[in-house]
Design an enzyme around this catalytic site. Sequence first.
Site, PDB file in Angstrom:
ATOM      1  N   CYS A 204       0.893  -1.179   0.000  1.00  0.00           N
ATOM      2  CA  CYS A 204       0.000   0.000   0.000  1.00  0.00           C
ATOM      3  C   CYS A 204       0.921   1.216   0.000  1.00  0.00           C
ATOM      4  CB  CYS A 204      -0.881   0.007   1.237  1.00  0.00           C
ATOM      5  SG  CYS A 204      -1.784  -1.517   1.489  1.00  0.00           S
ATOM      6  N   ALA A 205       1.414   1.584  -1.139  1.00  0.00           N
ATOM      7  CA  ALA A 205       2.613   2.437  -1.186  1.00  0.00           C
ATOM      8  C   ALA A 205       2.355   3.929  -1.259  1.00  0.00           C
ATOM      9  CB  ALA A 205       3.467   2.016  -2.388  1.00  0.00           C
ATOM     10  N   ARG A 232      -3.813   7.858  -6.566  1.00  0.00           N
ATOM     11  CA  ARG A 232      -2.695   7.925  -5.617  1.00  0.00           C
ATOM     12  C   ARG A 232      -1.414   7.299  -6.186  1.00  0.00           C
ATOM     13  NH1 ARG A 232      -3.916   9.318  -0.163  1.00  0.00           N
ATOM     14  NH2 ARG A 232      -2.531   7.766   0.736  1.00  0.00           N
ATOM     15  N   GLY A 259      -4.466  -4.855  -3.236  1.00  0.00           N
ATOM     16  CA  GLY A 259      -3.407  -5.586  -2.525  1.00  0.00           C
ATOM     17  C   GLY A 259      -3.880  -6.908  -1.952  1.00  0.00           C
ATOM     18  N   CYS A 331      -0.973   4.274  11.136  1.00  0.00           N
ATOM     19  CA  CYS A 331      -0.749   5.523  11.883  1.00  0.00           C
ATOM     20  C   CYS A 331      -1.939   5.763  12.801  1.00  0.00           C
ATOM     21  CB  CYS A 331      -0.470   6.697  10.953  1.00  0.00           C
ATOM     22  SG  CYS A 331      -1.661   6.922   9.643  1.00  0.00           S
TER      23      CYS A 331
HETATM   24  C1  LIG Z   1      -1.456   4.650   4.978  1.00  0.00           C
HETATM   25  S1  LIG Z   1      -1.605   4.819   3.265  1.00  0.00           S
HETATM   26  C2  LIG Z   1      -0.017   4.292   2.730  1.00  0.00           C
HETATM   27  C3  LIG Z   1       1.053   5.317   2.932  1.00  0.00           C
HETATM   28  C4  LIG Z   1       2.334   4.985   2.213  1.00  0.00           C
HETATM   29  N1  LIG Z   1       2.851   3.690   2.603  1.00  0.00           N
HETATM   30  C5  LIG Z   1       3.386   6.030   2.451  1.00  0.00           C
HETATM   31  O1  LIG Z   1       4.291   5.823   3.248  1.00  0.00           O
HETATM   32  O2  LIG Z   1       3.309   7.091   1.815  1.00  0.00           O
HETATM   33  C6  LIG Z   1      -2.599   3.489   2.821  1.00  0.00           C
HETATM   34  C7  LIG Z   1      -2.758   3.300   1.338  1.00  0.00           C
HETATM   35  O3  LIG Z   1      -3.447   2.062   1.136  1.00  0.00           O
HETATM   36  C8  LIG Z   1      -4.126   2.159  -0.084  1.00  0.00           C
HETATM   37  N2  LIG Z   1      -5.104   1.063  -0.130  1.00  0.00           N
HETATM   38  C9  LIG Z   1      -6.341   1.010   0.388  1.00  0.00           C
HETATM   39  N3  LIG Z   1      -6.911  -0.163   0.114  1.00  0.00           N
HETATM   40  C10 LIG Z   1      -6.013  -0.891  -0.591  1.00  0.00           C
HETATM   41  C11 LIG Z   1      -6.017  -2.166  -1.189  1.00  0.00           C
HETATM   42  N4  LIG Z   1      -7.067  -2.968  -1.093  1.00  0.00           N
HETATM   43  N5  LIG Z   1      -4.917  -2.573  -1.849  1.00  0.00           N
HETATM   44  C12 LIG Z   1      -3.827  -1.767  -1.965  1.00  0.00           C
HETATM   45  N6  LIG Z   1      -3.773  -0.542  -1.432  1.00  0.00           N
HETATM   46  C13 LIG Z   1      -4.847  -0.103  -0.752  1.00  0.00           C
HETATM   47  C14 LIG Z   1      -4.717   3.547  -0.053  1.00  0.00           C
HETATM   48  O4  LIG Z   1      -5.008   3.984  -1.366  1.00  0.00           O
HETATM   49  C15 LIG Z   1      -3.596   4.344   0.620  1.00  0.00           C
HETATM   50  O5  LIG Z   1      -2.807   4.984  -0.345  1.00  0.00           O
END
Ligand SMILES: C[S@@+](CC[C@H](N)C(=O)[O-])C[C@H]1O[C@@H](n2cnc3c(N)ncnc32)[C@H](O)[C@@H]1O
Length: 404
Positions: A204-205, A232, A259, A331
């Site tokens: 989840c980058a 994103r 993911g 977080c």
């Molecule tokens: C906490 S943020 C990640 C922050 C990132 N790791 C960083 O350091 O900048 C969580 C991310 O998970 C993504 N997300 C949500 N559901 C997801 C899924 N089913 N598969 C992959 N990514 C997902 C969101 O779009 C969001 O960008």
Amino acid sequence: MAAPSGRAAVLLRVGRVPGLSPVPRRYLYKKKWATTAPRIPAPRLALHHFDTTYSLQLQELWPAVRSAMLCEQKYGALLNNFACADLTAQRLELLSATDFVSEAARRARCWQESAGVGGERRKTSLEGSGGDGTTLPTETSPLLRASLSSNVKCYTFPRGDISRFHPARPDSLGILSYYLMDAASLLPVLALNVQPDDFVLDLCAAPGGKMLALLQTGACGHLAANDVSISRTKRLYHILNSYVPKEVRETVSVTSHDGRDWGELQGGTFHKVLVDVPCTTDRHSVMEEENNIFHKMRTKERQMLPMLQLQLLMAGILAAKPEGEVVYSTCSLSQLQNEHVVERAIDIAETQFGITVHIEDLSHFRTLFQDTFCFFSGCRLGELVLPHLTANFGPMYFCKLRRA
Ligand SMILES: C[S@@+](CC[C@H](N)C(=O)[O-])C[C@H]1O[C@@H](n2cnc3c(N)ncnc32)[C@H](O)[C@@H]1O
């Protein structure tokens, strides 16, 4: 919310004309607006929810954590090794900022030397258990085996100093010199401990702070950066283009898969997996109305978060090779989104997939980084950085798992 139209809009505009006395507030809204039930702002709902749950979880610590979350957070400047890093480091040091990673690595080396790792052991005044719940080095402590990537550098101002970094400037090649992020976000990356040529998955980058930190290790053989959100993932490309030279960008693949399906797509292939899941983003939730998960319309989505987190962590575990390592992070301060998710994942890995997963001890992080962050000493699994007015980073929960 739609912009007010008609008379209300006119009244609002008149009220802002300099020199005119402000229109009394009671005339600013149409009557029917005043009679509808007031909408409770999402940050207020979030705070109410946290007051109920975190006062039980954190007990006497909660008032201080709450105050810190309602104040401006502190940032760290992640040095970009792909730009003129030495010059930038000098500039940051002139501002009295220090690289907390190098400091911790130096500290670890001192303890290793005084404990006689690789030589005769000397008695250290730091042995045993710290009164603040930190684990101090003993012969078997992971602290004495700790290795931190000396390549990752992140500058912070000292405790209690709330100075802010200027936005980074591009160098002569247009590459930005540092990336501003919550310094606690670096801890999951350091916990992952990427080794040369590791295949790394960042499940989840986006927007990409941790991805950039992973690249700063200089050790990723290949980095798969994924995020389900196409908009994103564009931010991932933006970071790659602003901070990373072409030859390194070529070692990164950016995808927009869900993911949760990753285990089926590319199971058992990665040495290291970072699962930095969507969560209640506690600090954002108590401060910002926009994109707030406590908005009434998002109640269902919020309630489903632990399930989504569990599915993502399971996918991360399945994506790792045998003996591969996974770091799960959020977080949020929420036990439901943190330890409970980890516990459930270990259980499901064993019962449904026959995969044994071990928790790696990260308690030495509390000792190594005690000058920079406030840690919670009550986590059963993993580590939690608590926001505090003198060190206003976090919340950041991280837990390391190893697939047997
Ligand atoms: C906490 S943020 C990640 C922050 C990132 N790791 C960083 O350091 O900048 C969580 C991310 O998970 C993504 N997300 C949500 N559901 C997801 C899924 N089913 N598969 C992959 N990514 C997902 C969101 O779009 C969001 O960008």
